[in-house]
Write an enzyme that holds these catalytic residues in place. Structure first.
Site, PDB file in Angstrom:
ATOM      1  N   CYS A   1      -0.222  92.347 -10.629  1.00 27.59           N
ATOM      2  CA  CYS A   1       1.037  93.092 -10.604  1.00 27.59           C
ATOM      3  C   CYS A   1       0.788  94.593 -10.700  1.00 27.59           C
ATOM      4  CB  CYS A   1       1.935  92.641 -11.756  1.00 27.59           C
ATOM      5  SG  CYS A   1       2.392  90.902 -11.695  1.00 27.59           S
TER       6      CYS A   1
ATOM      7  N   HIS B   1     -11.492  83.847   0.736  1.00 24.03           N
ATOM      8  CA  HIS B   1     -11.668  83.775   2.188  1.00 24.03           C
ATOM      9  C   HIS B   1     -13.154  83.617   2.515  1.00 24.03           C
ATOM     10  CE1 HIS B   1     -11.907  85.070   6.388  1.00 24.03           C
ATOM     11  NE2 HIS B   1     -10.659  84.642   6.479  1.00 24.03           N
TER      12      HIS B   1
ATOM     13  N   ASP C   1      -9.590  88.223  10.820  1.00 23.92           N
ATOM     14  CA  ASP C   1      -9.306  86.793  10.708  1.00 23.92           C
ATOM     15  C   ASP C   1      -8.128  86.543   9.772  1.00 23.92           C
ATOM     16  OD1 ASP C   1     -10.282  83.946  11.278  1.00 23.92           O
ATOM     17  OD2 ASP C   1     -10.230  83.977   9.083  1.00 23.92           O
TER      18      ASP C   1
ATOM     19  N   CYS D   1       5.531  86.327 -12.815  1.00 24.96           N
ATOM     20  CA  CYS D   1       4.797  86.038 -14.045  1.00 24.96           C
ATOM     21  C   CYS D   1       5.773  85.417 -15.051  1.00 24.96           C
ATOM     22  CB  CYS D   1       4.192  87.313 -14.625  1.00 24.96           C
ATOM     23  SG  CYS D   1       2.880  88.024 -13.608  1.00 24.96           S
TER      24      CYS D   1
END
Length: 402
Positions: free
Chosen positions: A175, A209, A362, A382
């Site tokens: 955050c 990733h 990608d 949250c």
């Protein structure tokens, strides 16, 4: 740059040779490759805009004060008593010390240059990977230095962008970082009292990733191979990420878990070749933050006979002051020399690695094909959130129509 990163120079400490990475701080900012035009320049109006979100860093010493002022005024990042009055006081007091640190790494942050290199590589790939959404154009949106997020949005609107993708350059969501940048986008439109001309969506996190993990693993392996062969298997890998106040963590911020997920995937890619720890740097002030701290860990390992270490900036994709000064100078030189480290190195940041540009492309291509506004995680506040703007921002984006 890569060759310089692999070189090392010896320091003598207590009869031992301390080896630290040789990276010329004075040439860091100049080392980033310049953004070169394409061989066949794109003449069509850009259709898809990718807004690369980050905190930014001052390019010149004269920019340091304004950078700090915006940072300390950001209520998404921190809340201070009488913030509008206290922030200018803190910024003015800290400016000389921070300017001195930037002077040690070449007089400014290279993060804008590296972001441009990464963005250039990304859009070139995207135009061939996703021709139906081409031409693609990247925009840089920083929170605390120019080009500011709001300035980038105005440029995108002026360019007539149809599809806008807010792409955080923080792989792990917090955050305080990605959340703050997304709030800035919402506030821009809310302040102007108008709806976006562009169709917005978000890439809000990407901690695991596969190509990101491969980049980290490759950079780590390169540095491990430069340790003395008889020491290599005993090198402790210290994955260092920017710390977070426990008050933020206790509200349910997902950042620590997502950083841990990145570390776990990287070690799996390395077949758990070495002992490792996740550590936290850049704590500010007296309140409790995430532990163990990077500097305290280095001291503790030395006291316990573990004197070969590899520092890995796991939550940063580009070099900036926390890698070039805090890790390279404060820890790998000064602290390591004081506590008797034998060999310490720092894995290079992802910077201009072509595989990293491929990872970014990608991510964007997959996001476009998914036709999703954001991740499922972003829709969840949250559990103990105290910032109403976060909820308004989430509603703003989830109500977008692609």
């Amino acid at each position: 740059m890569a060759a310089a990163g692999r070189a090392a120079r010896p320091l003598v400490a207590g009869g031992r040779q301390l080896r630290v990475p040789l990276r010329w701080r004075g040439q860091v900012a100049a080392a980033a490759p310049s953004t070169k035009p394409q061989a066949e320049p794109e003449t069509r109006k850009p259709k898809t805009g990718i807004l690369m979100l980050n905190m930014g860093g001052p390019e010149r010493l004269d920019d340091v004060h304004d950078f700090l002022l915006r940072l300390f005024l950001d209520r998404d990042l921190m809340t201070l008593p009488a913030q509008n009055k206290l922030a200018p006081f803190i910024a003015k007091r800290r400016t000389p010390r921070i300017q001195e640190q930037y002077s040690r790494i070449g007089g400014g942050s290279p993060i804008k240059k590296w972001t441009a290199v990464q963005g250039e590589g990304m859009v070139k790939l995207l135009d061939s990977m996703s021709p139906q959404t081409a031409p693609h154009k990247y925009y840089i949106g920083f929170r605390y230095v120019h080009p500011l997020t709001e300035e980038a949005i105005e440029e995108m609107e002026d360019d007539g962008i149809e599809r806008a993708i807010a792409f955080t350059q923080y792989p792990q969501y917090s955050c305080s970082t990605t959340g703050s940048s997304l709030n800035a986008i919402y506030r821009y439109y809310n302040k102007k009292g108008k709806k976006p001309k562009m169709k917005w969506s978000i890439i809000d996190r990407w901690p695991t990733h596969p190509l990101l993990i491969q980049c980290f693993a490759d950079h780590i392996q390169k540095e491990l191979d430069l340790f003395p062969p008889d020491k290599r298997k005993d090198v402790v890998i210290l994955f260092s990420a920017h710390s977070l106040p426990m008050s933020v963590v206790n509200r349910g911020d997902p950042y620590p878990q997502e950083v841990g997920a990145t570390v776990q995937r990287v070690m799996e890619k390395l077949n758990h070749s070495n002992p490792y720890r996740l550590v936290w740097q850049s704590k500010v002030g007296p309140m409790p933050w995430l532990v163990p701290q990077t500097d305290e860990t280095i001291k503790g390992l030395c006291q316990r006979g573990k004197k070969n270490m590899l520092l890995v900036p796991i939550a940063f994709t580009s070099d900036h002051i926390e890698t070039l000064y805090e890790l390279d100078i404060e820890y790998a030189q000064v602290l390591a020399n004081e506590c008797g480290v034998e060999n310490i190195r720092r894995a290079e940041s992802l910077n201009g690695n072509p595989l990293f540009s491929k990872a970014l492309a990608d991510l964007v291509c997959s996001h476009i094909q998914s036709n999703e506004i954001c991740s499922k995680q972003l829709t969840l506040c949250c559990p103990l959130c105290v910032n109403p703007v976060c909820r308004e921002t989430k509603a703003f984006f989830t109500n977008q129509q692609l």
